[in-house]
Design a protein around this motif. Structure first.
Motif, PDB file in Angstrom:
ATOM      1  N   ASN A  70       0.840  -1.176   0.014  1.00 39.70           N
ATOM      2  CA  ASN A  70       0.007  -0.055   0.179  1.00 39.70           C
ATOM      3  C   ASN A  70       0.940   1.263  -0.016  1.00 39.70           C
ATOM      4  O   ASN A  70       0.544   2.010  -0.568  1.00 39.70           O
ATOM      5  CB  ASN A  70      -1.002   0.087   1.192  1.00 39.70           C
ATOM      6  CG  ASN A  70      -2.113  -0.926   0.971  1.00 39.70           C
ATOM      7  OD1 ASN A  70      -2.491  -1.329  -0.085  1.00 39.70           O
ATOM      8  ND2 ASN A  70      -2.755  -1.297   2.317  1.00 39.70           N
ATOM      9  N   ARG A  71       1.863   1.351   0.669  1.00 38.27           N
ATOM     10  CA  ARG A  71       2.860   2.417   0.944  1.00 38.27           C
ATOM     11  C   ARG A  71       3.455   2.703  -0.372  1.00 38.27           C
ATOM     12  O   ARG A  71       3.565   3.814  -1.036  1.00 38.27           O
ATOM     13  CB  ARG A  71       3.875   2.245   1.896  1.00 38.27           C
ATOM     14  CG  ARG A  71       4.733   3.179   1.995  1.00 38.27           C
ATOM     15  CD  ARG A  71       5.773   3.045   3.167  1.00 38.27           C
ATOM     16  NE  ARG A  71       6.386   1.992   3.093  1.00 38.27           N
ATOM     17  CZ  ARG A  71       7.194   1.586   2.613  1.00 38.27           C
ATOM     18  NH1 ARG A  71       7.993   2.279   1.559  1.00 38.27           N
ATOM     19  NH2 ARG A  71       8.016   0.168   2.704  1.00 38.27           N
ATOM     20  N   LEU A  72       3.872   1.679  -1.150  1.00 41.00           N
ATOM     21  CA  LEU A  72       4.468   1.607  -2.482  1.00 41.00           C
ATOM     22  C   LEU A  72       3.626   2.163  -3.541  1.00 41.00           C
ATOM     23  O   LEU A  72       3.875   3.113  -4.386  1.00 41.00           O
ATOM     24  CB  LEU A  72       5.040   0.237  -3.179  1.00 41.00           C
ATOM     25  CG  LEU A  72       6.262  -0.278  -2.301  1.00 41.00           C
ATOM     26  CD1 LEU A  72       6.698  -1.438  -2.994  1.00 41.00           C
ATOM     27  CD2 LEU A  72       7.345   0.802  -2.486  1.00 41.00           C
ATOM     28  N   LEU A  73       2.218   1.659  -3.535  1.00 42.23           N
ATOM     29  CA  LEU A  73       1.378   2.082  -4.485  1.00 42.23           C
ATOM     30  C   LEU A  73       0.821   3.643  -4.131  1.00 42.23           C
ATOM     31  O   LEU A  73       0.572   4.269  -5.004  1.00 42.23           O
ATOM     32  CB  LEU A  73      -0.048   1.375  -4.307  1.00 42.23           C
ATOM     33  CG  LEU A  73      -1.079   1.624  -4.992  1.00 42.23           C
ATOM     34  CD1 LEU A  73      -0.562   1.497  -6.620  1.00 42.23           C
ATOM     35  CD2 LEU A  73      -2.286   0.807  -4.639  1.00 42.23           C
ATOM     36  N   LEU A  74       1.120   4.002  -2.971  1.00 44.78           N
ATOM     37  CA  LEU A  74       0.617   5.633  -2.516  1.00 44.78           C
ATOM     38  C   LEU A  74       1.755   6.359  -2.963  1.00 44.78           C
ATOM     39  O   LEU A  74       1.440   7.332  -3.734  1.00 44.78           O
ATOM     40  CB  LEU A  74       0.551   5.623  -0.865  1.00 44.78           C
ATOM     41  CG  LEU A  74       0.098   6.895  -0.779  1.00 44.78           C
ATOM     42  CD1 LEU A  74      -1.271   7.613  -1.106  1.00 44.78           C
ATOM     43  CD2 LEU A  74       0.163   7.168   1.052  1.00 44.78           C
ATOM     44  N   ALA A  78       1.138   9.234  -5.672  1.00 43.34           N
ATOM     45  CA  ALA A  78       1.649  10.685  -5.355  1.00 43.34           C
ATOM     46  C   ALA A  78       2.812  11.148  -6.440  1.00 43.34           C
ATOM     47  O   ALA A  78       2.564  12.293  -6.948  1.00 43.34           O
ATOM     48  CB  ALA A  78       2.352  10.583  -4.204  1.00 43.34           C
ATOM     49  N   ARG A  79       3.673  10.375  -6.811  1.00 41.73           N
ATOM     50  CA  ARG A  79       4.404  10.681  -7.975  1.00 41.73           C
ATOM     51  C   ARG A  79       3.823  11.286  -9.429  1.00 41.73           C
ATOM     52  O   ARG A  79       4.045  12.133  -9.847  1.00 41.73           O
ATOM     53  CB  ARG A  79       5.457   9.621  -8.312  1.00 41.73           C
ATOM     54  CG  ARG A  79       6.640  10.369  -9.216  1.00 41.73           C
ATOM     55  CD  ARG A  79       7.638   8.970  -9.611  1.00 41.73           C
ATOM     56  NE  ARG A  79       7.819   8.079  -8.596  1.00 41.73           N
ATOM     57  CZ  ARG A  79       7.580   6.763  -8.719  1.00 41.73           C
ATOM     58  NH1 ARG A  79       7.387   6.305  -9.899  1.00 41.73           N
ATOM     59  NH2 ARG A  79       7.931   5.961  -7.637  1.00 41.73           N
ATOM     60  N   VAL A  80       2.749  10.504  -9.710  1.00 46.86           N
ATOM     61  CA  VAL A  80       1.751  10.531 -10.947  1.00 46.86           C
ATOM     62  C   VAL A  80       1.124  12.187 -10.468  1.00 46.86           C
ATOM     63  O   VAL A  80       1.082  12.941 -11.624  1.00 46.86           O
ATOM     64  CB  VAL A  80       0.809   9.569 -11.201  1.00 46.86           C
ATOM     65  CG1 VAL A  80      -0.239  10.015 -12.127  1.00 46.86           C
ATOM     66  CG2 VAL A  80       1.678   8.271 -11.731  1.00 46.86           C
ATOM     67  N   MET A  81       0.562  12.157  -9.535  1.00 42.96           N
ATOM     68  CA  MET A  81      -0.185  13.521  -9.079  1.00 42.96           C
ATOM     69  C   MET A  81       1.001  14.604  -9.139  1.00 42.96           C
ATOM     70  O   MET A  81       0.603  15.769  -9.540  1.00 42.96           O
ATOM     71  CB  MET A  81      -0.751  13.237  -7.749  1.00 42.96           C
ATOM     72  CG  MET A  81      -2.047  12.636  -7.489  1.00 42.96           C
ATOM     73  SD  MET A  81      -3.306  12.607  -8.901  1.00 42.96           S
ATOM     74  CE  MET A  81      -3.863  14.194  -8.003  1.00 42.96           C
TER      75      MET A  81
END
Length: 100
Positions: A70-74, A78-81
């Motif tokens: 979940n942390r990696l996905l977040l 966040a990088r995409v945003m």
């Protein structure tokens, strides 16, 4: 004793007969005084059967793996945003040639 069975000893052996009759009377008294006994308590429970340390350890490992994913996905979201969804290539879209 009128209802008691006769011992196999001969009549001449009064000492043995009295000892046998006393033992038999004691036995009959104990049988008459006996009270029923029923065990109504629950069977013993052993804490190591209910604790299940191995299952707790596996559950903890599973939850830590889920948290890590979940942390990696977040971080990726966040990088995409932050980059507003830009791709790695700065060049515009290219057209493919149709091969006929």
């Amino acid at each position: 004793m009128s209802g008691a069975p006769r011992p196999p000893f001969p009549r001449g052996c009064g000492l043995l007969q009295r000892a046998w009759e006393k033992a038999y009377r004691d036995h009959r008294r104990k049988v008459q005084d006996a009270r029923p006994l029923v065990d109504t308590c629950a069977p013993p429970t052993f804490p190591h059967l209910h604790l299940r340390l191995k299952r707790l350890k596996l559950e903890q490992e599973r939850l830590s793996a889920i948290e890590r994913d979940n942390r990696l996905l977040l971080e990726r979201v966040a990088r995409v945003m932050r980059t507003r969804g830009q791709t790695g290539s700065r060049a515009g879209p290219t057209r493919r040639r149709n091969r006929n």
